[in-house]
Motif scaffolding. Structure first.
Motif, PDB file in Angstrom:
ATOM      1  N   GLU A  53       0.814  -1.136  -0.144  1.00 35.39           N
ATOM      2  CA  GLU A  53       0.061  -0.031   0.028  1.00 35.39           C
ATOM      3  C   GLU A  53       0.833   1.254   0.004  1.00 35.39           C
ATOM      4  O   GLU A  53       1.961   1.448   0.785  1.00 35.39           O
ATOM      5  CB  GLU A  53      -0.976  -0.060   1.225  1.00 35.39           C
ATOM      6  N   VAL A  76      -3.782   1.377  -3.387  1.00 34.02           N
ATOM      7  CA  VAL A  76      -4.467   0.605  -2.307  1.00 34.02           C
ATOM      8  C   VAL A  76      -4.667  -0.808  -3.072  1.00 34.02           C
ATOM      9  O   VAL A  76      -5.538  -0.906  -4.206  1.00 34.02           O
ATOM     10  CB  VAL A  76      -5.802   0.961  -1.848  1.00 34.02           C
ATOM     11  N   ASP A  79      -8.148  -2.770  -5.481  1.00 33.20           N
ATOM     12  CA  ASP A  79      -9.288  -2.207  -5.766  1.00 33.20           C
ATOM     13  C   ASP A  79      -9.711  -2.342  -7.239  1.00 33.20           C
ATOM     14  O   ASP A  79     -10.588  -1.684  -7.617  1.00 33.20           O
ATOM     15  CB  ASP A  79      -8.770  -0.817  -5.689  1.00 33.20           C
TER      16      ASP A  79
END
Length: 197
Positions: A53, A76, A79
């Motif tokens: 991340e 992230v 996603d």
């Protein structure tokens, strides 16, 4: 047996030691040469693992084609988006060499091209992108070079293909070339996002 005779027996062994060491090293080099292994390809422990991340601030003053401020990097994993993550710096000569490949890849609708600007002065990064063009959909600045530790970056440039589930699928250490794009990136991409047409 006299001491002189013992020393005379040890001499051939000592004389042969450099020859044996040289032959061993020559064998290792010959094996590497004949194996077809590309010494430029460094293994990555992250292939097949989740991308780190990564949240980095934007490069102040950088804008998108529409004139809006370029967003920072907010990666992230998982996603659902496919991303090509490029680590670059304005002071890096190979980064300048690979830039046309990134400009071409930025036209591919199957992924976003995002970047980590590594240990760079903001004004130099801005000048670099203004001179060569901006292929990135998002760009985060990492002046201290801390975020790239999580990515296992050896040096710049490095490029990672991150799948929609956040897994790192492919990595290029060194500049992108037509050969690395055709032989590495595009086959890895085709497994998750076939080309349309």
């Amino acid at each position: 047996m006299s001491e002189a005779a013992k020393r005379a027996r040890r001499r051939p062994v000592l004389v042969m030691l450099p020859v044996v060491l040289f032959a061993g090293l020559a064998g290792v080099f010959l094996y590497q040469l004949m194996s077809g292994h590309d010494p430029q390809v460094l293994p990555s422990a992250l292939i097949g693992k989740p991308a780190p991340e990564t949240r980095l601030p934007p490069l102040a003053g950088l804008t998108t084609a529409s004139g809006a401020p370029m967003p920072g990097l907010d990666l992230v994993p998982g996603d659902g988006r496919v991303r090509l993550v490029n680590v670059f710096a304005s002071w890096c000569v190979p980064c300048r060499q690979e830039h046309p490949a990134l400009m071409a890849l930025s036209q591919d609708p199957r992924f976003e091209v995002v970047a980590i600007n590594y240990k760079d002065k903001p004004e130099n990064a801005l000048a670099f992108l203004r001179d060569l063009g901006n292929p990135f959909d998002a760009l985060g600045t990492d002046e201290a070079g801390r975020s790239t530790i999580d990515w296992g970056v050896y040096g710049v440039p490095e490029t990672f293909l991150v799948g929609p589930d956040g897994t790192i699928l492919w990595k290029q250490t060194g500049p992108l070339t037509p050969q690395s794009v055709e032989g590495g990136l595009l086959p890895a991409l085709a497994k998750i996002a076939p080309a349309k047409g």
